[in-house]
Structure formats: structure tokens, C-alpha cells
Design a protein around this motif. Structure first.
Motif, PDB file in Angstrom:
ATOM      1  N   LEU A   1      -2.690   0.090  11.444  1.00  0.00           N
ATOM      2  CA  LEU A   1      -2.597  -0.450  10.097  1.00  0.00           C
ATOM      3  C   LEU A   1      -3.977  -0.863   9.584  1.00  0.00           C
ATOM      4  N   ALA A   2      -4.744  -1.509  10.431  1.00  0.00           N
ATOM      5  CA  ALA A   2      -6.094  -1.931  10.046  1.00  0.00           C
ATOM      6  C   ALA A   2      -6.971  -0.707   9.765  1.00  0.00           C
TER       7      ALA A   2
ATOM      8  N   THR B   1      -9.862   2.693   5.932  1.00  0.00           N
ATOM      9  CA  THR B   1     -10.065   4.037   5.395  1.00  0.00           C
ATOM     10  C   THR B   1      -9.779   4.079   3.898  1.00  0.00           C
ATOM     11  N   THR B   2      -8.711   3.429   3.472  1.00  0.00           N
ATOM     12  CA  THR B   2      -8.368   3.394   2.047  1.00  0.00           C
ATOM     13  C   THR B   2      -9.432   2.643   1.251  1.00  0.00           C
TER      14      THR B   2
ATOM     15  N   THR C   1     -11.811   4.266  -1.680  1.00  0.00           N
ATOM     16  CA  THR C   1     -11.867   3.670  -3.018  1.00  0.00           C
ATOM     17  C   THR C   1     -13.303   3.342  -3.402  1.00  0.00           C
ATOM     18  N   ALA C   2     -14.069   2.805  -2.474  1.00  0.00           N
ATOM     19  CA  ALA C   2     -15.472   2.469  -2.756  1.00  0.00           C
ATOM     20  C   ALA C   2     -16.277   3.730  -3.060  1.00  0.00           C
TER      21      ALA C   2
END
Length: 55
Positions: free
Chosen positions: A19-20, A25-26, A30-31
Motif C-alpha cells: 500500500l505504501a 508511486t502515485t 502526480t509530481a
């Protein structure tokens, strides 16, 4: 019921790690997308006036 608790206790760290990793990664994607969009906006030439009409 105790078997379920044992299984949960054994798999919880792996699940939280996955989950972390997904969250990191998400956030990184986004960045990167935000940075790329900002860079493309800076590259766009400033709007210029159309050439004067010739008579």
C-alpha cells in the motif's frame, strides 16, 4: 478464528508495504505530471499580434 488472526498478523506488514509503495508511486507520478505540465506552459510562446493587413 485464531487461524484468521495469525494469517492477518503475518500478511499485514506485506499489505501495508504494498500500500505504501502504491501511494509513493502515485505521488511521484502526480509530481512528474505537474512538473511536465508547468514546463510545457512555460515553453509556449507568448501570443503575438497578427501581422498588419496589407491593402
Amino acid at each position: 478464528m485464531s487461524d484468521l488472526l495469525v494469517l492477518l498478523r503475518e500478511t499485514l506488514p506485506e499489505f501495508l508495504g504494498s500500500l505504501a509503495a502504491a501511494v509513493v508511486t502515485t505521488a511521484a507520478a502526480t509530481a512528474l505530471r505537474t512538473a511536465r505540465t508547468a514546463r510545457l506552459r512555460r515553453r509556449e510562446p507568448a501570443p503575438t499580434e497578427p501581422p498588419p493587413a496589407q491593402e
